[in-house]
Design a protein around this motif. Structure first.
Motif, PDB file in Angstrom:
ATOM      1  N   SER A 429      -2.311   4.805  14.787  1.00 56.20           N
ATOM      2  CA  SER A 429      -0.879   5.433  14.643  1.00 56.20           C
ATOM      3  C   SER A 429      -0.582   4.925  12.907  1.00 56.20           C
ATOM      4  O   SER A 429      -1.266   4.354  12.331  1.00 56.20           O
ATOM      5  N   PRO A 430       0.467   5.622  12.363  1.00 58.83           N
ATOM      6  CA  PRO A 430       0.679   5.494  11.027  1.00 58.83           C
ATOM      7  C   PRO A 430       0.942   3.898  10.905  1.00 58.83           C
ATOM      8  O   PRO A 430       1.620   3.217  11.666  1.00 58.83           O
ATOM      9  N   LEU A 431       0.400   3.532   9.612  1.00 57.11           N
ATOM     10  CA  LEU A 431       0.387   2.040   9.542  1.00 57.11           C
ATOM     11  C   LEU A 431       1.822   1.916   8.488  1.00 57.11           C
ATOM     12  O   LEU A 431       1.876   2.649   7.596  1.00 57.11           O
ATOM     13  N   THR A 432       2.311   0.603   8.696  1.00 59.25           N
ATOM     14  CA  THR A 432       3.172   0.154   7.674  1.00 59.25           C
ATOM     15  C   THR A 432       2.764  -1.073   6.812  1.00 59.25           C
ATOM     16  O   THR A 432       2.319  -1.868   7.440  1.00 59.25           O
ATOM     17  N   LEU A 433       2.927  -0.961   5.623  1.00 64.88           N
ATOM     18  CA  LEU A 433       2.604  -1.996   4.693  1.00 64.88           C
ATOM     19  C   LEU A 433       3.689  -3.184   4.651  1.00 64.88           C
ATOM     20  O   LEU A 433       4.844  -2.736   4.444  1.00 64.88           O
ATOM     21  N   VAL A 434       3.326  -4.151   5.091  1.00 57.81           N
ATOM     22  CA  VAL A 434       3.986  -5.447   5.290  1.00 57.81           C
ATOM     23  C   VAL A 434       4.013  -6.348   4.065  1.00 57.81           C
ATOM     24  O   VAL A 434       4.867  -7.098   3.970  1.00 57.81           O
ATOM     25  N   ALA A 457      -1.187  -4.478   6.761  1.00 56.42           N
ATOM     26  CA  ALA A 457      -0.445  -3.240   7.461  1.00 56.42           C
ATOM     27  C   ALA A 457      -0.443  -3.642   8.917  1.00 56.42           C
ATOM     28  O   ALA A 457      -1.143  -4.232   9.511  1.00 56.42           O
ATOM     29  N   GLU A 458       0.723  -2.949   9.484  1.00 59.84           N
ATOM     30  CA  GLU A 458       0.772  -3.058  10.905  1.00 59.84           C
ATOM     31  C   GLU A 458       0.937  -1.764  11.410  1.00 59.84           C
ATOM     32  O   GLU A 458       1.468  -0.748  10.795  1.00 59.84           O
ATOM     33  N   ASP A 459       0.455  -1.574  12.683  1.00 60.92           N
ATOM     34  CA  ASP A 459       0.556  -0.378  13.589  1.00 60.92           C
ATOM     35  C   ASP A 459       2.016  -0.349  14.233  1.00 60.92           C
ATOM     36  O   ASP A 459       2.629  -1.139  14.175  1.00 60.92           O
ATOM     37  N   ALA A 460       1.966   0.595  15.368  1.00 65.08           N
ATOM     38  CA  ALA A 460       3.233   0.516  15.967  1.00 65.08           C
ATOM     39  C   ALA A 460       3.196  -0.557  17.170  1.00 65.08           C
ATOM     40  O   ALA A 460       4.268  -0.741  17.334  1.00 65.08           O
ATOM     41  N   TYR A 465      -3.709  -5.291   9.979  1.00 68.13           N
ATOM     42  CA  TYR A 465      -4.903  -4.886   9.432  1.00 68.13           C
ATOM     43  C   TYR A 465      -4.914  -5.183   7.834  1.00 68.13           C
ATOM     44  O   TYR A 465      -3.792  -5.308   7.295  1.00 68.13           O
ATOM     45  N   TRP A 466      -6.400  -5.150   7.435  1.00 70.26           N
ATOM     46  CA  TRP A 466      -6.142  -5.553   5.862  1.00 70.26           C
ATOM     47  C   TRP A 466      -6.770  -4.307   5.522  1.00 70.26           C
ATOM     48  O   TRP A 466      -7.898  -3.778   5.599  1.00 70.26           O
ATOM     49  N   ILE A 467      -5.950  -3.383   4.648  1.00 70.93           N
ATOM     50  CA  ILE A 467      -6.567  -2.120   4.017  1.00 70.93           C
ATOM     51  C   ILE A 467      -6.435  -2.334   2.603  1.00 70.93           C
ATOM     52  O   ILE A 467      -5.605  -3.011   2.228  1.00 70.93           O
ATOM     53  N   TYR A 468      -7.077  -1.349   2.039  1.00 68.28           N
ATOM     54  CA  TYR A 468      -6.788  -1.140   0.561  1.00 68.28           C
ATOM     55  C   TYR A 468      -7.077   0.502   0.129  1.00 68.28           C
ATOM     56  O   TYR A 468      -7.470   1.194   0.905  1.00 68.28           O
TER      57      TYR A 468
END
Length: 485
Positions: A429-434, A457-460, A465-468
């Motif tokens: 799902s789209p990820l939200t940057l927290v 980031a968090e999903d729905a 997750y750790w993204i870059y």
């Protein structure tokens, strides 16, 4: 307070021979110069008595098994027992051919009191596969007499109670009184109480000063000097088997008999072992094979029998014997000074480190040293370069400062490319940057140049997750690099 433990080995001549049959139910006798020296209760029930000649034994009960005495085996068994008992006190002495004495007055608090200490000493002697009678008393000679007699209670703490127990014992238990048994019976003196009631001057003229001195030592009225057991400078013990062993479970049972003397030797020298070596000897002669070595390395030096036994159990459980074993050798090739114990009011942080080291030892013995690894971070901002591992038993690297960063412990190798929808990275799902960004610009000195902006980031469903995002010529690419628990 002074307190002694006497360990009497009444069946040492039989136990030291280690026959392959149960002694309790077998008619067996040990012979010395063609006379019976020791015998089992089953042989005694058949009419065999100590001192009986070989011919008499054959005539009375031909089914009795007669074995020749092995003095060297008796000495070895007695020395191993005394060495194992050094775990509880450095003051251990060989009182007679079949008795070991321990001065445990200064050890009571360390082992939880006299009852627990006596129980542990009994278990240690039992590990040597010896029949033993243990007694505890305020005097060495008093403990010795209680261990030799038929007293119902052999644990006495106070001197007044010891006096009552000794008064009920027969005079014949005192070695110095045995030459005068006929005379003592003739004058109506069957017990030590009656012996003490005799006039001292007359008794000394009749029997000599040795009898009065032994009596005074038993009742705590005269001091007694002892020659303490000196532990050897190095430890290497060999246990020869009476039968060939083809299973590691039987080898493990033998190691218990060897580990207790090792722990006593370590306690006497205040040492610990960083590794152990077990050698399993095989056939000799025409079918000779070299011994099978088994090295056990420890993450932290140890000296406790339970910990060492657990490691040997795991290692032997993974070992396949290629040939029958005829002897087992336990060697302590390396030793270090034992670390001091925590005597402060509050818990010592090193205690937790010791528990962790014991866990690593157990895992390494069960899974293999090469499969147990611990984190070894490097001074590099790139996660894939900083996240390194080493074997748990390797030498520890130099300390590296670790920054308090919000990073996961689970990294993907290689990072997983993410799709982008409406300029937002998508993972299910789209990820939200927290949280973020954490900018990394590193690796310009090698071929691993990293130009990244990291985000949490968090999903729905709330999973993190750790993204870059790459900042290169193809700006805008997103990758999944880590998972939070």
């Amino acid at each position: 307070m002074p307190l002694w433990i006497a360990v009497s080995l009444p069946r040492l001549a039989l136990d030291a021979l280690r026959p392959p049959w149960p002694l309790e139910s077998t008619a067996c006798a040990v012979m010395q110069q063609d006379r019976v020296l020791a015998l089992t209760s089953t042989a005694a029930d058949l009419g065999i008595q100590p001192g009986l000649r070989r011919g008499g034994v054959t005539a009375i009960a031909p089914q009795v098994i007669m074995l020749e005495r092995d003095v060297a085996a008796e000495d070895d068994a007695r020395q191993a027992t005394a060495l194992a008992l050094l775990q509880y006190t450095p003051e251990v002495t060989l009182a007679s051919a079949d008795t070991v004495l321990l001065n445990v007055g200064a050890s009571l608090r360390a082992f939880g009191g006299p009852r627990r200490l006596l129980r542990r000493a009994r278990a240690t002697v039992a590990s040597q596969e010896l029949l033993a009678v243990l007694a505890m008393a305020p005097t060495a000679a008093g403990a010795w007499l209680l261990a030799q007699g038929q007293a119902r209670r052999r644990r006495v703490i106070r001197l007044a109670a010891l006096t009552r127990r000794l008064d009920a014992l027969p005079c014949g238990l005192l070695p110095q009184a045995q030459p005068y048994q006929d005379w003592l019976r003739g004058i109506g003196c069957p017990t030590l109480r009656h012996l003490r009631a005799l006039p001292r001057a007359g008794l000394q003229r009749r029997c000599g000063p040795e009898l009065m001195l032994a009596l005074d030592r038993a009742y705590g009225r005269a001091p007694q000097a002892h020659a303490w057991l000196a532990a050897p400078p190095s430890f290497r013990r060999r246990h020869e088997l009476i039968e060939r062993i083809e299973h590691t479970d039987a080898v493990l049972a033998v190691t218990t008999r060897l580990l207790e003397p090792l722990c006593g030797w370590l306690a006497a020298h205040q040492l610990a072992v960083p590794r152990l070596r077990l050698e399993l000897e095989h056939e000799r002669g025409r079918h000779a094979r070299p011994p099978t070595p088994l090295d056990v390395a420890l993450a932290e030096p140890a000296w406790q029998a339970g910990h060492l036994q657990a490691l040997l159990r795991e290692r032997l459980g993974r070992l396949t014997l290629e040939a029958p074993v005829i002897a087992v050798v336990l060697d302590a090739p390396d030793t270090v000074a034992r670390p001091g114990s925590n005597t402060t009011l509050f818990p010592d942080p090193s205690q937790q480190a010791g528990d962790q080291a014991r866990l690593l030892d157990l895992l390494a013995a069960r899974l293999g040293r090469e499969r147990v690894r611990v984190p070894c971070p490097a001074a590099d901002h790139r996660p894939e370069a900083a996240n390194r591992w080493r074997q748990a038993h390797d030498a520890a690297p130099a300390a590296t400062p670790v920054l308090a960063l919000d990073r996961p412990y689970w990294l993907l190798d290689p990072p997983q490319a993410l799709r982008v929808r409406d300029q937002r990275p998508v993972h299910g799902s789209p990820l939200t940057l927290v949280r973020g960004p954490e900018r990394i610009e590193s690796g310009w000195w090698d071929e691993g140049l990293a130009l990244r902006d990291y985000f949490v980031a968090e999903d729905a469903e709330g999973a993190r997750y750790w993204i870059y995002r790459e900042r290169d010529e193809q700006d805008g690419r997103w990758f999944l690099h880590g998972l939070f628990g």
